[in-house]
Motif scaffolding. Structure first.
Motif, PDB file in Angstrom:
ATOM      1  N   ALA A  95     -10.541   8.834   8.106  1.00  0.00           N
ATOM      2  CA  ALA A  95      -9.847   8.923   6.926  1.00  0.00           C
ATOM      3  C   ALA A  95      -9.708   7.773   6.178  1.00  0.00           C
ATOM      4  N   ALA A 101      -3.897  12.684   8.221  1.00  0.00           N
ATOM      5  CA  ALA A 101      -4.846  12.502   7.257  1.00  0.00           C
ATOM      6  C   ALA A 101      -5.915  12.440   8.666  1.00  0.00           C
ATOM      7  N   PHE A 102      -6.236  11.713   9.491  1.00  0.00           N
ATOM      8  CA  PHE A 102      -6.776  11.881  10.654  1.00  0.00           C
ATOM      9  C   PHE A 102      -7.473  13.065  11.059  1.00  0.00           C
ATOM     10  N   GLN A 160      -1.481   8.332   9.271  1.00  0.00           N
ATOM     11  CA  GLN A 160      -1.750   8.187   9.614  1.00  0.00           C
ATOM     12  C   GLN A 160      -2.843   9.497  10.521  1.00  0.00           C
ATOM     13  N   ALA A 193      -9.131  14.907   7.872  1.00  0.00           N
ATOM     14  CA  ALA A 193     -10.794  14.649   7.526  1.00  0.00           C
ATOM     15  C   ALA A 193     -11.178  15.027   9.590  1.00  0.00           C
ATOM     16  N   LYS A 194     -10.524  14.585  10.599  1.00  0.00           N
ATOM     17  CA  LYS A 194     -11.605  16.219  11.868  1.00  0.00           C
ATOM     18  C   LYS A 194     -11.774  17.834  10.834  1.00  0.00           C
ATOM     19  N   GLN A 232     -15.204  15.072   9.535  1.00  0.00           N
ATOM     20  CA  GLN A 232     -15.079  13.749   9.102  1.00  0.00           C
ATOM     21  C   GLN A 232     -15.059  12.545   9.928  1.00  0.00           C
TER      22      GLN A 232
END
Length: 285
Positions: free
Chosen positions: A254, A242-243, A239, A246-247, A251
């Motif tokens: 995620a 992925a986050f 997690q 994404a950042k 974004q």
């Protein structure tokens, strides 16, 4: 000891009057020990237990296990002497029995400086006043006293503990609102590992930091259940990764395993990894 990073999976009661138990506790895999001067000590043994425990804590090495002393209530013949005997003794906290209000915490705070205080939450009035108790500036921990609570409520035993859920929930809310550690009550059938596991799982899922225990044979189950599993640790790492990815792409969310991951999930993931690291450090120590 940093209370906020220290694990509280297993909190074992040890009678303050039993020299053999005090010695054995030095090698048990408990995160914390409650050295009991109250219920576990007979009336005629209380003065001797108090002196023995104070001497033992001054000289014995309990490693990284948190040392908590449960005193007798100040409304008894022994409570004030218990507090006086613990002045200057190396321990993490004093546990106050049958706390009904913040005034009960303050009464002990007035007698001893520089020691953290914990509260036994075991009366209906204590449940109703849980928020005020947790807000006391010297209070850092709560222990559910489910046996006494069940007695006062007149409940029957149920595996789901439904009759006590309101009280458990009120104390959890109070503890989380004020940053207080909170551990679940004991499971009396110490030979029933399956029942213990079920109750530990319920307590963990509710949000308790750990469980109080009455027998060393219960330690392994509590330590396992209240620790992050390998699957939870793996998910937390994925997690966070992925986050972060994404950042980096601008974004705000995620997706992991088909589920949305937002910042709030990252806070939980980071807490999971921090707890796992603290447990590993404690085990290594």
């Amino acid at each position: 000891m940093d209370r906020l990073s220290h694990p509280w999976r297993s909190v074992l009661y040890i009678p303050g009057s039993k020299e053999r138990a005090l010695e054995k506790a030095k090698g048990l895999p408990a995160d914390a020990i409650i050295f009991d001067l109250e219920d576990a000590v007979a009336i005629e043994e209380k003065p001797r237990a108090r002196a023995l425990l104070a001497e033992t804590l001054r000289s014995a090495d309990y490693g990284q296990r948190a040392r908590i002393v449960r005193i007798n209530g100040l409304d008894t013949d022994w409570g004030r002497d218990d507090v006086a005997a613990m002045v200057g003794v190396p321990l993490e906290a004093i546990l106050i029995p049958k706390v009904n209000s913040a005034a009960d915490v303050q009464a002990v705070a007035d007698l001893i400086p520089d020691v953290d205080l914990w509260a036994m939450m075991e009366t209906p009035l204590g449940m109703l006043n849980a928020a005020g108790i947790a807000a006391h500036p010297r209070l850092v921990g709560m222990v559910m006293g489910t046996n006494d609570l069940a007695k006062d409520l007149g409940t029957r035993f149920r595996a789901d503990r439904l009759p006590m859920i309101t009280g458990l929930g009120l104390c959890l809310l109070a503890a989380r609102a004020h940053g207080v550690t909170i551990v679940d009550g004991v499971y009396n059938a110490f030979k029933d590992a399956e029942g213990l596991r079920a109750e530990c799982t319920q307590g963990r899922d509710m949000g308790f930091d750990g469980k109080t225990l009455i027998h060393p044979d219960q330690l392994a189950v509590a330590n396992e259940v209240f620790a992050p599993s390998e699957a939870e640790i793996d998910l937390a790492r994925r997690q966070i990764a992925a986050f972060d990815a994404a950042k980096a792409e601008g974004q705000g969310v995620a997706v992991v395993d088909g589920k949305i991951v937002e910042n709030l999930h990252i806070v939980t993931a980071q807490a999971t990894l921090a707890k796992a690291q603290a447990i590993a450090a404690l085990s290594a120590g």
